[in-house]
Design a protein around this motif. Structure first.
Motif, PDB file in Angstrom:
ATOM      1  N   ILE A 152       7.198   7.849  -1.192  1.00 11.72           N
ATOM      2  CA  ILE A 152       5.848   7.591  -0.650  1.00 11.72           C
ATOM      3  C   ILE A 152       5.477   6.113  -0.652  1.00 11.72           C
ATOM      4  O   ILE A 152       4.411   5.759  -0.158  1.00 11.72           O
ATOM      5  N   SER A 153       6.284   5.256  -1.233  1.00 11.09           N
ATOM      6  CA  SER A 153       6.084   3.814  -1.440  1.00 11.09           C
ATOM      7  C   SER A 153       5.440   3.579  -2.808  1.00 11.09           C
ATOM      8  O   SER A 153       4.592   4.379  -3.247  1.00 11.09           O
ATOM      9  N   PRO A 154       5.833   2.490  -3.465  1.00 10.23           N
ATOM     10  CA  PRO A 154       5.251   2.174  -4.779  1.00 10.23           C
ATOM     11  C   PRO A 154       3.730   2.054  -4.711  1.00 10.23           C
ATOM     12  O   PRO A 154       3.011   2.529  -5.590  1.00 10.23           O
ATOM     13  N   ASN A 155       3.223   1.447  -3.639  1.00 13.70           N
ATOM     14  CA  ASN A 155       1.777   1.225  -3.573  1.00 13.70           C
ATOM     15  C   ASN A 155       0.993   2.529  -3.495  1.00 13.70           C
ATOM     16  O   ASN A 155      -0.041   2.707  -4.142  1.00 13.70           O
ATOM     17  N   ARG A 156       1.491   3.494  -2.719  1.00 17.35           N
ATOM     18  CA  ARG A 156       0.803   4.801  -2.643  1.00 17.35           C
ATOM     19  C   ARG A 156       0.869   5.506  -3.994  1.00 17.35           C
ATOM     20  O   ARG A 156      -0.060   6.201  -4.390  1.00 17.35           O
ATOM     21  N   MET A 157       1.987   5.326  -4.689  1.00 19.01           N
ATOM     22  CA  MET A 157       2.120   5.962  -5.999  1.00 19.01           C
ATOM     23  C   MET A 157       1.117   5.367  -6.983  1.00 19.01           C
ATOM     24  O   MET A 157       0.504   6.082  -7.789  1.00 19.01           O
ATOM     25  N   ILE A 158       0.935   4.072  -6.915  1.00 19.57           N
ATOM     26  CA  ILE A 158      -0.049   3.413  -7.799  1.00 19.57           C
ATOM     27  C   ILE A 158      -1.431   4.012  -7.541  1.00 19.57           C
ATOM     28  O   ILE A 158      -2.156   4.389  -8.467  1.00 19.57           O
ATOM     29  N   GLU A 159      -1.775   4.152  -6.263  1.00 18.20           N
ATOM     30  CA  GLU A 159      -3.110   4.693  -5.930  1.00 18.20           C
ATOM     31  C   GLU A 159      -3.269   6.122  -6.444  1.00 18.20           C
ATOM     32  O   GLU A 159      -4.288   6.471  -7.052  1.00 18.20           O
ATOM     33  N   LEU A 160      -2.227   6.954  -6.231  1.00 15.94           N
ATOM     34  CA  LEU A 160      -2.303   8.358  -6.694  1.00 15.94           C
ATOM     35  C   LEU A 160      -2.449   8.415  -8.215  1.00 15.94           C
ATOM     36  O   LEU A 160      -3.201   9.243  -8.744  1.00 15.94           O
ATOM     37  N   MET A 161      -1.735   7.523  -8.914  1.00 21.14           N
ATOM     38  CA  MET A 161      -1.774   7.565 -10.382  1.00 21.14           C
ATOM     39  C   MET A 161      -3.082   7.014 -10.935  1.00 21.14           C
ATOM     40  O   MET A 161      -3.613   7.527 -11.916  1.00 21.14           O
ATOM     41  N   LEU A 162      -3.592   5.978 -10.305  1.00 18.49           N
ATOM     42  CA  LEU A 162      -4.852   5.411 -10.814  1.00 18.49           C
ATOM     43  C   LEU A 162      -6.014   6.379 -10.607  1.00 18.49           C
ATOM     44  O   LEU A 162      -6.875   6.522 -11.461  1.00 18.49           O
TER      45      LEU A 162
END
Ligand code: 1HE
Length: 264
Positions: A152-162
């Motif tokens: 999903i891309s690192p940036n999308r993962m950051i958003e989902l996790m935050l």
């Protein structure tokens, strides 16, 4: 003795693996990871494809939070837990046999890490995806920073996790977390029916082609372009000269093979 976490059976040359702890929403404790590791370490030779599915309304609720809470693990203890997940899931991804995950309900936290190790994800319309670790005060430890981030891309993962945002099946499909969504108007089949259909189709591919596809593409993605082209050439040299290639390509040459056309 406790019931096994994994039920395993076979349908011709398809291995069917079922997560079998629905009352715990198939949460992954140490025993569950050990059973996954054991199965994927010893895939019977005649098995060409593996279909991984789950009992109950949810595919997998991730890390067994109760076990983690009750064990009061140290940092070293949990590092070992992570290593055991990494070993087991690496065998799923790099075992050389295509793995199809058939999903429903929760595919969250470690459940998403498990699904991310599969090569194809087929979702029932009830499926939802999330990485709730950030909102529970913990962190991913089963490979999501590598596999899910790649999808999903690192940036999308950051958003989902935050944010702890929950994606429904269609949103998940849009990001690549599911390749297919079933049980809806566009695709009335059940996720199991479609998973089995795909498994049967993939089982008909040449063994070596399947091996190359599931083993080399993700590895080459981690290489430099020069190394990747080198590895691709070597892989193709082995696959293209495999035993059944002459026969399969002969069918095309003799106009007996299927054509590549969109299905209606
Ligand atoms: C569990 C777990 C679990 C359920 N560990 N026991 N994962 C999560 O943060 C997800 C936590 N689970 C949930 O949010 C919900 O359970 C579900 C959305 C998955 C399902 O809801 P529901 O209403 O169908 O079931 P339930 O009533 O919440 O749960 C049924 C039972 O399963 C209940 O136990 P019981 O003894 O009261 O019957 C729950 O406690 C139990 N259960 N999920 C332990 N996860 C390598 S690091 C990876 C880090 C992570 O994976 S973090 C993500 C953790």
């Amino acid at each position: 003795m406790a019931a096994p976490f994994l039920l395993t059976t076979e349908l011709d040359n398809i291995g069917i693996v079922t997560l079998n702890k629905a009352h715990k929403r198939n949460a992954l404790d140490e025993e569950a990871i050990a059973e996954i590791d054991a199965y994927f370490s010893n895939i019977p030779e005649h098995i060409r494809v593996i279909l991984m599915k789950a009992e109950g309304d949810h595919f997998c609720a991730g890390l067994d939070l109760k076990e983690h809470h009750d064990k009061e693990r140290s940092a070293v203890d949990f590092l070992r837990v992570c290593q055991s997940w990494h070993r087991a899931f690496d065998k799923i991804e790099h075992g050389g046999i295509p793995v199809i995950a058939c999903l429903q309900g929760a595919v969250v936290g470690g459940g998403l890490e498990l699904a991310s190790a599969a090569h194809i994800r087929v979702a029932d319309s009830s499926t939802f995806f999330a990485l709730p670790e950030g909102t529970r005060g913990i962190f991913t430890g089963g490979g999501a920073t590598v596999r899910t981030a790649k999808i999903i891309s690192p940036n999308r993962m950051i958003e989902l996790m935050l944010t702890g945002r929950v994606l429904d099946a269609v949103e998940g499909e849009r990001l690549g977390l599911a390749h297919y969504v079933c049980n809806n108007e566009a695709n009335p089949k059940t996720a199991y029916e479609l998973s089995l259909e795909l498994a049967q189709r993939i089982a008909g591919n040449a063994l070596l082609s399947n091996y190359a596809i599931v083993s080399s593409i993700s590895r080459i993605a981690d290489m430099s372009a020069t190394d990747g082209l080198f590895a691709e050439g070597l892989m193709a040299a082995v696959v293209q000269t495999g035993r059944d290639v002459q026969e399969r390509l002969g069918e095309f040459v003799n106009k007996k093979a299927h054509k590549v056309k969109p299905s209606k």
